[in-house]
Design a protein around this motif. Structure first.
Motif, mmCIF file in Angstrom:
data_model
loop_
_atom_site.group_PDB
_atom_site.id
_atom_site.type_symbol
_atom_site.label_atom_id
_atom_site.label_comp_id
_atom_site.label_asym_id
_atom_site.label_seq_id
_atom_site.Cartn_x
_atom_site.Cartn_y
_atom_site.Cartn_z
ATOM 1 N N SER A 204 2.441 1.977 17.427
ATOM 2 C CA SER A 204 1.127 2.122 16.552
ATOM 3 C C SER A 204 2.456 2.517 15.044
ATOM 4 O O SER A 204 2.284 4.242 16.127
ATOM 5 C CB SER A 204 -0.181 2.550 15.881
ATOM 6 N N ALA A 205 2.417 2.547 14.223
ATOM 7 C CA ALA A 205 3.675 3.080 12.816
ATOM 8 C C ALA A 205 3.150 4.046 12.392
ATOM 9 O O ALA A 205 1.457 3.638 11.546
ATOM 10 C CB ALA A 205 4.867 2.234 12.621
ATOM 11 N N ALA A 206 3.542 4.858 11.781
ATOM 12 C CA ALA A 206 3.561 5.534 10.715
ATOM 13 C C ALA A 206 3.787 5.028 9.486
ATOM 14 O O ALA A 206 5.245 4.083 9.857
ATOM 15 C CB ALA A 206 3.601 7.016 10.293
ATOM 16 N N ASP A 207 2.879 4.879 8.144
ATOM 17 C CA ASP A 207 3.512 4.057 7.037
ATOM 18 C C ASP A 207 4.251 4.958 6.603
ATOM 19 O O ASP A 207 4.488 5.127 5.311
ATOM 20 C CB ASP A 207 2.443 3.334 6.276
ATOM 21 N N VAL A 208 5.738 5.257 6.811
ATOM 22 C CA VAL A 208 6.517 5.525 5.734
ATOM 23 C C VAL A 208 8.101 5.027 5.580
ATOM 24 O O VAL A 208 8.724 4.070 6.714
ATOM 25 C CB VAL A 208 7.132 6.899 6.582
ATOM 26 N N ARG A 209 7.992 4.209 4.231
ATOM 27 C CA ARG A 209 8.354 2.752 3.674
ATOM 28 C C ARG A 209 9.857 3.223 4.158
ATOM 29 O O ARG A 209 9.978 2.444 4.746
ATOM 30 C CB ARG A 209 7.897 3.024 2.515
ATOM 31 N N ASP A 210 10.581 4.297 4.167
ATOM 32 C CA ASP A 210 11.841 4.411 4.915
ATOM 33 C C ASP A 210 12.425 4.178 5.829
ATOM 34 O O ASP A 210 14.026 4.228 5.632
ATOM 35 C CB ASP A 210 12.077 6.307 4.100
ATOM 36 N N ILE A 211 11.393 4.265 6.324
ATOM 37 C CA ILE A 211 11.634 3.900 8.246
ATOM 38 C C ILE A 211 10.660 2.672 9.262
ATOM 39 O O ILE A 211 11.267 2.937 9.658
ATOM 40 C CB ILE A 211 11.990 5.073 8.927
ATOM 41 N N LEU A 212 9.867 2.850 8.179
ATOM 42 C CA LEU A 212 8.744 1.478 8.697
ATOM 43 C C LEU A 212 9.873 0.309 8.825
ATOM 44 O O LEU A 212 9.802 0.099 10.125
ATOM 45 C CB LEU A 212 7.729 1.455 7.341
ATOM 46 N N VAL A 213 10.435 -0.356 8.408
ATOM 47 C CA VAL A 213 11.289 -1.617 8.552
ATOM 48 C C VAL A 213 12.712 -0.992 9.448
ATOM 49 O O VAL A 213 11.932 -2.231 10.561
ATOM 50 C CB VAL A 213 11.825 -1.974 6.882
#
Length: 480
Positions: A204-213
């Protein structure tokens, strides 16, 4: 040969059995990037809520309770969840040494699956995101394996999360990823050797767009060239709060998310969603999450959260005496769920069952701060023995008969009126709960939509038992 007394006793026993037999939800499998209902072969979508009464600070093993240890509490909440229309709960902090049989059986009875985190906020029970090597040891793994042991035998245990937002910034992205793959590897290998069925493990990931992908790519890729790599997650989830108020597919950046994750080789879903600013929440994201713009990529989501806590995301306010009050957000979410086309959500053939996982490579990673090394830490000393032989004094769980269906606590609706006759409605075998267009103030008309076409209703199941018992009673009377 049965005598009259024996035949009468048998008849009564069978009559009781007809009302108490525990039904089982269908196992949910993973094929490609789809969750699959093992009975129908159709794609399965999660309509869930996060469930951690008391919040993370309320988790205290010394108390002798956790969210799934008190049957009366679970019965109350399962009745409200069934009425709401959810088919899954996410539970974050659990004590594997407690007995969870009744709670697991209650949620199973009403067609609600369990998504379970194996970690907790207590020291030694999670991976330190700053220095993961200091916490990744056999003691930590023994505890995570204990959670698996405690819940592996319940048919409604859908999956385990190996971590929650452990990678949440540039600093953690530089050191944690190999450890998340290592924990996933160890959990999957433990399940393979010590569980009668495969149970998926994901992140379950944090929705931090810089590192999400990059997180998604790092965890879903395979080092072996196929799906046999045990360090590869079976699913990928994210905690997303980008849709706030009366937003839209583009304003919320849901369109970017769908674009970024298109082609996923594992199921993707929201492990949390439901921004609470502005308030009250209107949940206009629900028809979009379960609509044609997102369902080709997403497999549903979990609303944060069931109980009202300090962070003010609750659907239900739970009082210290066990009574509860529905909050306006409960009504709003229920109305949004009731607009969904259940057949379109749960009754369509799977489409993404043959997706191929990408081969692990540094080229998958775009951020310079993100770890691109796929060499994983070795299994800690002593942990391989645990994986091969199982942990000592392993907790066990089993489905038990649910003989009580009526809620004993006082529950009031959002207008302050007492809800009369609140109870769970047991479903037939191979059913999961789904949204139904029901009244927001009474439970007398609660119905649940089965996901298996042609499945017998709960009443039909019970009447079968009554018919057999009735025949025996008739035979007994003829001997009098």
């Amino acid at each position: 040969m049965f005598g009259p007394h024996t035949m009468f006793t048998t008849a009564i026993s069978i009559l009781a059995l007809g009302a108490q037999l525990a039904s089982a939800v269908p196992t949910i499998d993973i094929k490609g990037s789809d969750f699959i209902n093992s009975e129908t072969g159709d794609r399965f979508q999660l309509l869930g809520v996060a469930y951690q009464p008391g919040g993370s600070s309320g988790y205290d093993p010394a108390s002798g309770i956790d969210p799934l240890s008190d049957g009366n509490v679970c019965l109350r909440d399962a009745a409200l969840m069934q009425r709401l229309g959810v088919n899954a709960i996410r539970v974050y902090n659990l004590d594997p040494d407690l007995n969870h049989d009744l709670c697991a059986s209650i949620f199973n009875e009403v067609g609600i699956y369990m998504l379970l985190d194996v970690n907790s906020p207590l020291p030694g029970e999670s991976i330190n995101r700053d220095e993961p090597w200091t916490t990744y040891d056999s003691s930590y793994l023994n505890r995570t394996f204990a959670v698996v042991e405690a819940f592996k035998s319940y048919p409604n245990t859908l999956l385990f999360f190996s971590g929650n937002e452990v990678i949440n910034d540039d600093a953690s992205a530089s050191v944690v990823p190999p450890y998340m793959r290592a924990v996933t590897r160890d959990l999957k290998n433990y399940i393979k050797k010590n569980s009668a069925r495969d149970i998926p493990v994901g992140y379950s990931a944090a929705d931090v767009r810089d590192i999400l992908v990059d997180t998604w790519n790092y965890l879903q890729c395979t080092t072996t060239g196929d799906d046999s790599d045990p360090s590869r997650v079976d699913l990928f989830a994210l905690n997303s709060y980008s849709w706030c108020g009366d937003s839209s597919f583009t304003t919320s950046s849901y369109n970017v998310l769908v674009s970024d994750l298109t082609g996923t080789s594992v199921p993707v879903f929201f492990s949390e969603y439901g921004c609470n600013v502005p308030a009250p929440r209107i949940f206009t994201e629900v028809p979009v999450i379960y609509g044609p713009l997102m369902t080709p990529v997403l497999s549903g989501g979990m609303v944060y959260e069931f109980s009202q806590e300090a962070s003010n995301f609750g659907l239900v306010n739970i009082n210290s005496d066990g009574s509860a009050n529905l909050l306006p957000d409960y009504d709003t979410l229920q109305k949004q769920f009731s607009t969904l086309n259940v057949t379109a959500i749960q009754g369509l053939p799977a489409q993404n069952t043959s997706v191929t996982a990408p081969k692990c490579s540094a080229s998958l990673i775009s951020a310079k701060s993100f770890n691109s090394n796929f060499t994983l830490p070795a299994v800690p000393p002593g942990a391989q023995t645990l994986i091969d032989n199982g942990i000592a004094n392993a907790p066990t769980g089993k489905i038990v008969s649910v003989t009580k269906t009526a809620v004993s606590q006082t529950v009031k609706d959002s207008q302050g009126n007492i809800i009369q006759g609140l109870s769970i409605i047991p479903l037939s075998n191979d059913q999961s709960n789904n949204p139904s267009a029901i009244s927001s103030t009474t439970t007398s008309s609660v119905t649940a939509s089965p996901t298996k076409k042609g499945a017998a209703t709960s009443m039909q199941r019970n009447w079968t038992g009554l018919s057999v018992a009735g025949a025996l009673v008739t035979a007994w009377l003829s001997l009098m």
